[in-house]
Design an enzyme around this catalytic site. Structure first.
Site, PDB file in Angstrom:
ATOM      1  N   GLY A  17       0.842  -1.197   0.000  1.00  0.00           N
ATOM      2  CA  GLY A  17       0.000   0.000   0.000  1.00  0.00           C
ATOM      3  C   GLY A  17       0.873   1.240   0.000  1.00  0.00           C
ATOM      4  O   GLY A  17       0.573   2.242   0.672  1.00  0.00           O
ATOM      5  N   GLY A  62      -0.260   5.146  -1.010  1.00  0.00           N
ATOM      6  CA  GLY A  62      -1.268   5.900  -0.272  1.00  0.00           C
ATOM      7  C   GLY A  62      -0.675   7.038   0.541  1.00  0.00           C
ATOM      8  O   GLY A  62       0.519   7.352   0.455  1.00  0.00           O
ATOM      9  N   GLN A  63      -1.542   7.633   1.372  1.00  0.00           N
ATOM     10  CA  GLN A  63      -1.150   8.826   2.136  1.00  0.00           C
ATOM     11  C   GLN A  63      -0.002   8.514   3.094  1.00  0.00           C
ATOM     12  O   GLN A  63       0.960   9.256   3.176  1.00  0.00           O
ATOM     13  CB  GLN A  63      -2.367   9.353   2.922  1.00  0.00           C
ATOM     14  CG  GLN A  63      -2.124  10.714   3.545  1.00  0.00           C
ATOM     15  CD  GLN A  63      -3.155  11.084   4.603  1.00  0.00           C
ATOM     16  OE1 GLN A  63      -3.930  10.249   5.065  1.00  0.00           O
ATOM     17  NE2 GLN A  63      -3.177  12.350   4.991  1.00  0.00           N
ATOM     18  N   ASP A 100       2.104  -1.945  -4.297  1.00  0.00           N
ATOM     19  CA  ASP A 100       0.729  -1.424  -4.286  1.00  0.00           C
ATOM     20  C   ASP A 100      -0.035  -2.141  -5.385  1.00  0.00           C
ATOM     21  O   ASP A 100       0.560  -2.748  -6.283  1.00  0.00           O
ATOM     22  CB  ASP A 100       0.737   0.095  -4.540  1.00  0.00           C
ATOM     23  CG  ASP A 100      -0.523   0.767  -4.019  1.00  0.00           C
ATOM     24  OD1 ASP A 100      -0.449   1.449  -2.988  1.00  0.00           O
ATOM     25  OD2 ASP A 100      -1.597   0.598  -4.643  1.00  0.00           O
ATOM     26  N   ILE A 101      -1.357  -2.037  -5.349  1.00  0.00           N
ATOM     27  CA  ILE A 101      -2.166  -2.666  -6.393  1.00  0.00           C
ATOM     28  C   ILE A 101      -2.087  -1.872  -7.707  1.00  0.00           C
ATOM     29  O   ILE A 101      -2.331  -2.390  -8.778  1.00  0.00           O
ATOM     30  CB  ILE A 101      -3.630  -2.835  -5.908  1.00  0.00           C
ATOM     31  CG1 ILE A 101      -4.373  -3.846  -6.770  1.00  0.00           C
ATOM     32  CG2 ILE A 101      -4.353  -1.498  -5.832  1.00  0.00           C
ATOM     33  CD1 ILE A 101      -5.671  -4.319  -6.154  1.00  0.00           C
ATOM     34  N   TYR A 129     -15.367   0.276   8.301  1.00  0.00           N
ATOM     35  CA  TYR A 129     -13.942   0.548   8.507  1.00  0.00           C
ATOM     36  C   TYR A 129     -13.587   0.373   9.985  1.00  0.00           C
ATOM     37  O   TYR A 129     -12.609  -0.296  10.319  1.00  0.00           O
ATOM     38  CB  TYR A 129     -13.650   1.983   8.049  1.00  0.00           C
ATOM     39  CG  TYR A 129     -12.252   2.459   8.332  1.00  0.00           C
ATOM     40  CD1 TYR A 129     -11.171   1.938   7.633  1.00  0.00           C
ATOM     41  CD2 TYR A 129     -12.007   3.445   9.287  1.00  0.00           C
ATOM     42  CE1 TYR A 129      -9.881   2.382   7.889  1.00  0.00           C
ATOM     43  CE2 TYR A 129     -10.724   3.898   9.544  1.00  0.00           C
ATOM     44  CZ  TYR A 129      -9.663   3.355   8.837  1.00  0.00           C
ATOM     45  OH  TYR A 129      -8.395   3.792   9.094  1.00  0.00           O
ATOM     46  N   LYS A 185     -11.213  -2.557  11.620  1.00  0.00           N
ATOM     47  CA  LYS A 185      -9.986  -2.241  12.370  1.00  0.00           C
ATOM     48  C   LYS A 185     -10.014  -2.878  13.762  1.00  0.00           C
ATOM     49  O   LYS A 185      -9.007  -3.380  14.242  1.00  0.00           O
ATOM     50  CB  LYS A 185      -9.790  -0.716  12.482  1.00  0.00           C
ATOM     51  CG  LYS A 185      -9.372  -0.049  11.174  1.00  0.00           C
ATOM     52  CD  LYS A 185      -7.961  -0.464  10.775  1.00  0.00           C
ATOM     53  CE  LYS A 185      -7.516   0.124   9.453  1.00  0.00           C
ATOM     54  NZ  LYS A 185      -6.227  -0.412   8.988  1.00  0.00           N
TER      55      LYS A 185
END
Ligand code: SER
Length: 316
Positions: A9, A12-13, A35-36, A143, A147
């Site tokens: 990932g 991302g951010q 990453d994808i 979400y 988590k």
């Protein structure tokens, strides 16, 4: 010991910043970004990159086998707002993806795994001020409960298989290098871009919605501190509360006005993300992170705002 670090990932951010920081510490060739999607320019040109889909077991197994990482950071996830539009997909990616990575980390004897949790693990019946590490947790977003379940799995793999998994409950994260992707706290990044471009911003959260937030430099530092700490200092194997600082859109706008006096904020008035924000803590107690591995925050609101504006202006 030479580390070989796999970041899943990476586009991302958090990933964009973490790959950068890890490559500076360990050397570019020691950090495999994945990453994808195809990588961003900076990641592609500073070290190795693999396409990884955490839901594709063969592909993931191949990457673990090829690189034999000593550390894995799993950052691929669907965040709170997008998760409400695609609930089953969010559950599948956030949960099945984590289980695949935990299984391969055990199989390939990975030394340490990092997995981010979030303030979203708390819910409407959790105490909203100075939310403690342990309390009622009734998250009502996919979400949030993905988590929370993920935290339980991390602790389970530590207890059952001795896997050294470490985790932080990040507050909303603010940084200038990369945009957030589909969360409820995204407003606190978008506001800066629009303040500089148009001098105004329409917030999807109401003026007085307080949320815990953190500057990316602090978040990366906390992550590296946690991962560097001796294993016996890590007393919590689910995920550590991390407080950051709490502020509202109105307070953030006032601070921006100190630097951009003509800046104006308005409010949308109705947005599904408001209900998500209202179910989350307004402030967090992170005494355990401070006591166990010496966590201390550096960036307060004025410092965040100044640093964001200086760096974004440089990029304009
Ligand atoms: N920043 C995330 C979100 O807004 C919370 O972890 O979804």
């Amino acid at each position: 010991m030479t580390e070989k670090i796999l970041v899943i990932g990476a586009n991302g951010q958090i990933g964009t910043e973490l790959v950068n920081a890890l490559r500076q510490i360990h050397g570019s060739d020691k950090v495999i970004a994945s990453d994808i999607k195809s990588p961003t320019f900076s990641i592609r040109h500073t070290g190795p990159f693999e396409i990884v889909n955490v839901l594709d077991e063969d592909n993931l197994h191949h990457v673990f086998n090829k690189h034999r990482p000593t550390q894995v950071y799993l950052l691929a996830a669907i965040l709170s707002a997008v998760g409400e539009q695609k609930p089953k997909m969010a559950w599948d990616l956030n949960m099945t993806g984590l289980l695949h990575v935990l299984d391969y980390a055990v199989e390939f004897k990975v030394n340490k795994v990092f997995w981010p949790s979030s303030i979203a693990v708390f819910g409407p019946h959790s105490p909203q001020q100075h939310t403690p590490q342990y309390c009622v947790m009734d998250p009502n977003t996919v979400y949030g409960f993905s988590k929370l379940a993920g935290e339980r799995w991390c602790e389970y793999y530590f207890n059952k298989y001795g896997l050294d998994v470490r985790s932080l409950r990040y507050p909303g994260l603010i940084g200038w290098r990369a945009n957030p992707g589909g969360g409820t706290t995204d407003y606190a990044v978008h506001i800066f871009h629009e303040a500089l471009k148009y001098g105004r911003y329409q917030s999807f959260l109401s003026a007085n919605t307080a949320l815990p937030m953190m500057y990316m430099d602090d978040a990366i530092r906390a992550t590296l501190m946690l991962m560097d700490a001796p294993a016996d200092k890590i007393k919590i194997r689910s995920s550590y509360n991390l407080a950051g600082i709490s502020f509202t859109p109105a307070q953030l706008a006032d601070q921006i006005k100190n630097i951009i006096p003509y800046f104006e904020i308005s409010y949308t008035g109705s947005d599904p993300r408001q209900a998500i924000a209202d179910s989350w803590p307004k402030s967090i107690d992170d005494a355990d992170a401070q006591n166990d591995w010496g966590w201390q925050l550096e960036y307060d609101l004025p410092k965040i705002v100044e640093d964001m504006i200086v760096n974004l202006r440089r990029g304009l």
